[in-house]
Structure formats: structure tokens, C-alpha cells
Design an enzyme around this catalytic site. Structure first.
Site, PDB file in Angstrom:
ATOM      1  CG  ASP A  18     -11.850   9.031  38.739  1.00  0.00           C
ATOM      2  OD1 ASP A  18     -12.566   8.221  39.372  1.00  0.00           O
ATOM      3  OD2 ASP A  18     -10.597   8.977  38.760  1.00  0.00           O
ATOM      4  CG  ASP A  23      -7.861  10.463  39.847  1.00  0.00           C
ATOM      5  OD1 ASP A  23      -8.420  10.007  40.868  1.00  0.00           O
ATOM      6  OD2 ASP A  23      -7.977   9.950  38.727  1.00  0.00           O
TER       7      ASP A  23
HETATM    8  O1  RIB Z   1      -9.633   1.534  42.366  1.00  0.00           O
HETATM    9  C1  RIB Z   1      -8.834   2.696  42.450  1.00  0.00           C
HETATM   10  C2  RIB Z   1      -9.199   3.644  41.358  1.00  0.00           C
HETATM   11  O2  RIB Z   1     -10.533   4.085  41.517  1.00  0.00           O
HETATM   12  C3  RIB Z   1      -8.351   4.930  41.373  1.00  0.00           C
HETATM   13  O3  RIB Z   1      -8.264   5.432  40.072  1.00  0.00           O
HETATM   14  C4  RIB Z   1      -9.155   5.859  42.231  1.00  0.00           C
HETATM   15  O4  RIB Z   1      -8.899   7.234  41.920  1.00  0.00           O
HETATM   16  C5  RIB Z   1     -10.541   5.474  41.819  1.00  0.00           C
HETATM   17  O5  RIB Z   1     -10.859   6.204  40.645  1.00  0.00           O
HETATM   18 CA    CA Z   2      -8.833   7.758  39.647  1.00  0.00          CA
END
Ligand code: RIB
Ligand code: CA
Length: 326
Positions: A18, A23
Site C-alpha cells: 500500500d 513500502d
Molecule cells: O503499521 C505499519 C504498517 O502500516 C506499514 O505497512 C505501513 O506502511 C502501514 O501500511
Molecule cells: Ca505498508
């Protein structure tokens, strides 16, 4: 022929993201790994609306000169829950609100949808694919509903998500990925019976790196480092505000959340300590919805146990991050 001359089989990865800032770090780490073949990237709602996730993912591939990696459109909303994003942390566009006027267009996306693509890529490479999930688990839940035997053909599943001590970063007891789609997390932890490794919120906090490392990391004289410096500026500022200091489990430090899951998928020697326990996700709790539940007493009679990551080789991890921006 000496050992190092024997061509090593490439590790085949699929990443479900996402794309937000961490990411992006995870994708860049995977692309920099010499013995990894990134079969494709599937996109999911999460840090930012899906349209931004798609754009951001293509931007990351562009800076890595890897627009050859297929990108697939996935679910734009959770299975049941109301959509939630993390725009205050990752920026409204999910990538630090530093838009690129020459960003790649969505015409580069594959026509095939993410869920079908996951099923096809895994079935075309039975037993060889490691699936790395750094987003809410909506796409993965849909995939196993569409093809219930999918997990049998997966080599392994690596998840960034959940928690072990009910510490939250989004709700009192909830980590973002498991709160954003709690039903999907429940389905995935219940149905993916392949070797499953989970990098939880508390683990990622305790594995944070000193900010002095970040200075060195971002000072590399490369376009990738300059890109990362720009897109991470907003989150680096946010994470040092009082609001975010409260959620930290172990004091200040650079927590690149998603990269721990992909690093464990890339390197067989990164993970130095884990524990195996059956896990599920609370769906009904007023305060605890989305919390990961660890069944140490084995009352749930679940035969499948996940590997909960505890410690990693941080020197190796730092090198993988440095390589990601070279
Ligand atoms: O809690 C951290 C996660 O939530 C990570 O994957 C960050 O990118 C968000 O998606
Ligand atoms: Ca993420």
C-alpha cells in the site's frame, strides 16, 4: 566449479503493498537484492487511497529503472470495515507529498487484476514463490477465497502487521494493517497454512535503527538516495513529534516497518530469533478489534503456527538498506 560460481536459484517474490514510504523502502530493497526475482507487485488500499498506491508504486519502479516489473490493481477498500488511510503520517499522496511532474501514468498497469495475478503467478511457480505482504491483507484474503488451495503452492508468506503485546499504532490495541482490514487479517492467518513469518509492530519498533544511520543512508550520492530523502522527509518529521513518540514501543529510532518483512524473505540468515505460535485476530472487541491474539495455551486447537519474528541481524539489515539506495 567453485561454490560461488554455481548459479544460485533466484528467490521469486510477489509483493502486496500500500505504497507509502516504508513500502517504497521495501520495494527498493527487493529490487536491489542480487538473487531475487520480483515477479510482480499487487496494490491494495491502505496508507493512501488505491489510486495513489498505484501511482506511488510506479514512481518507485521508475527511480529504480524497473518499470518492467508488472504492477496490478487490487482492492480499493476493506472486506467489511470502513476504509481508513494514514495520510497524516505518509502524506496525503502517501509518498511524502513531493509530487513528480513526470510520474509514470497508470496506463502502465497490467490489465489483469491483483487477486487473479497472485493466483496465476503462484500457480505458475508452484512451491517457489514467497509472498510479502506489507499492506492490509484484503488482496490476500480475496485470493484464498477464490483459490482455497493457493497456500499449498506458496513457499512462504511474510507479513508486516499485527502485534504481540496489544500495542497499537492506529487504535489503542491495533496496528494499522490489521486494523484497516481486520476480517482480511483473520482470514489470512486462518487460511494461509504455508510457512508464515510475521514482523509485528512491537518487533519493528524494537528493531529500529539509530537516526545517525539514516543520515549515512540518505547521504549516498545516488538518485535513489535523493528520492528517498525527499519522500521520507515528511514521515521523518512526523515520527519525531510528540503524537508519534507515544506509539513507540522502545524509544526513538528509525522504524522502516515494511522492510523487515521483505528482508526476511530475501535473506535466509537475517532472522536470528522467532517463536512459533498459533495466531488469530480479534474482530469484535470495543478496544481490541484488529489486535493479534497469540494462542500460547493452544486452546484454539489450530494446527498451523506462525513464526513471530523476534530479532534480526541488524548489521546485515543495515547493509540491505544501504544496498537498496545504491
Ligand atoms: O503499521 C505499519 C504498517 O502500516 C506499514 O505497512 C505501513 O506502511 C502501514 O501500511
Ligand atoms: Ca505498508
Amino acid at each position: 566449479m567453485s561454490q560461488d560460481q554455481i548459479p544460485r536459484m533466484k528467490k521469486k517474490l510477489i509483493m502486496d503493498v500500500d505504497t507509502g514510504v516504508d513500502d517504497a523502502m521495501a520495494i527498493m530493497m527487493a529490487l536491489a537484492a542480487p538473487d531475487v526475482e520480483l515477479l510482480g507487485i499487487t496494490c491494495c488500499h491502505g496508507n493512501t487511497p488505491l489510486e495513489n498506491v498505484l501511482k506511488n508504486t510506479l514512481r518507485v519502479l521508475k527511480i529504480c529503472n524497473r518499470l518492467d516489473v508488472p504492477v496490478y490493481r487490487g482492492c480499493a477498500e476493506p472486506l467489511v470495515a470502513h476504509k481508513r488511510h494514514a495520510g497524516d503520517f505518509h502524506g496525503k499522496d502517501g509518498l511524502g507529498d513531493v509530487p513528480d511532474p513526470d510520474a509514470p501514468g497508470l496506463q502502465l498497469l497490467q490489465k489483469e487484476k491483483a487477486v487473479e495475478a497472485i493466483i496465476k503467478m503462484v500457480n505458475d511457480n508452484p512451491g517457489e514463490v514467497s509472498l510479502v505482504a506489507t499492506a492490509p491483507l484484503t488482496n490476500l484474503a480475496m485470493a484464498v477465497k477464490l483459490d482455497p488451495s493457493l497456500p499449498e503452492r506458496l513457499k512462504a508468506l511474510y507479513i508486516m502487521g499485527g502485534n504481540t503485546e496489544s500495542r497499537g499504532n492506529t487504535t489503542v490495541c491495533g496496528e494499522f494493517n490489521f486494523v484497516a482490514d481486520s476480517e482480511a487479517a483473520y482470514v489470512v492467518l486462518d487460511r494461509y497454512t504455508c510457512p508464515t513469518y510475521i514482523a509485528t509492530w512491537e518487533f519493528s519498533c524494537r528493531s529500529s535503527l539509530p537516526w545517525s544511520f539514516v543520515d549515512t543512508w540518505l547521504a549516498q550520492d545516488t538518485d535513489k538516495a535523493r528520492f528517498m530523502e525527499r519522500i521520507s522527509c515528511h514521515t521523518r518529521k512526523m515520527v519525531q513529534t510528540e503524537r508519534y513518540q507515544k506509539e513507540l514501543v522502545s524509544g526513538p529510532g528509525f522504524n522502516s516497518c515494511d522492510t523487515y518483512a521483505v528482508a526476511a524473505a530475501i535473506s535466509d540468515t537475517l532472522l536470528t530469533e522467532s517463536e512459533q505460535v498459533a495466531v488469530t485476530v480479534e474482530l469484535g472487541g470495543t478496544y481490541t478489534r484488529g489486535m493479534m491474539v497469540l494462542d500460547y495455551m493452544e486452546l484454539l486447537k489450530k494446527t498451523h503456527k506462525a513464526f513471530i519474528m523476534k530479532t534480526v541481524d541488524l548489521e546485515k539489515f543495515k547493509q540491505m538498506l544501504m544496498d537498496a539506495l545504491k
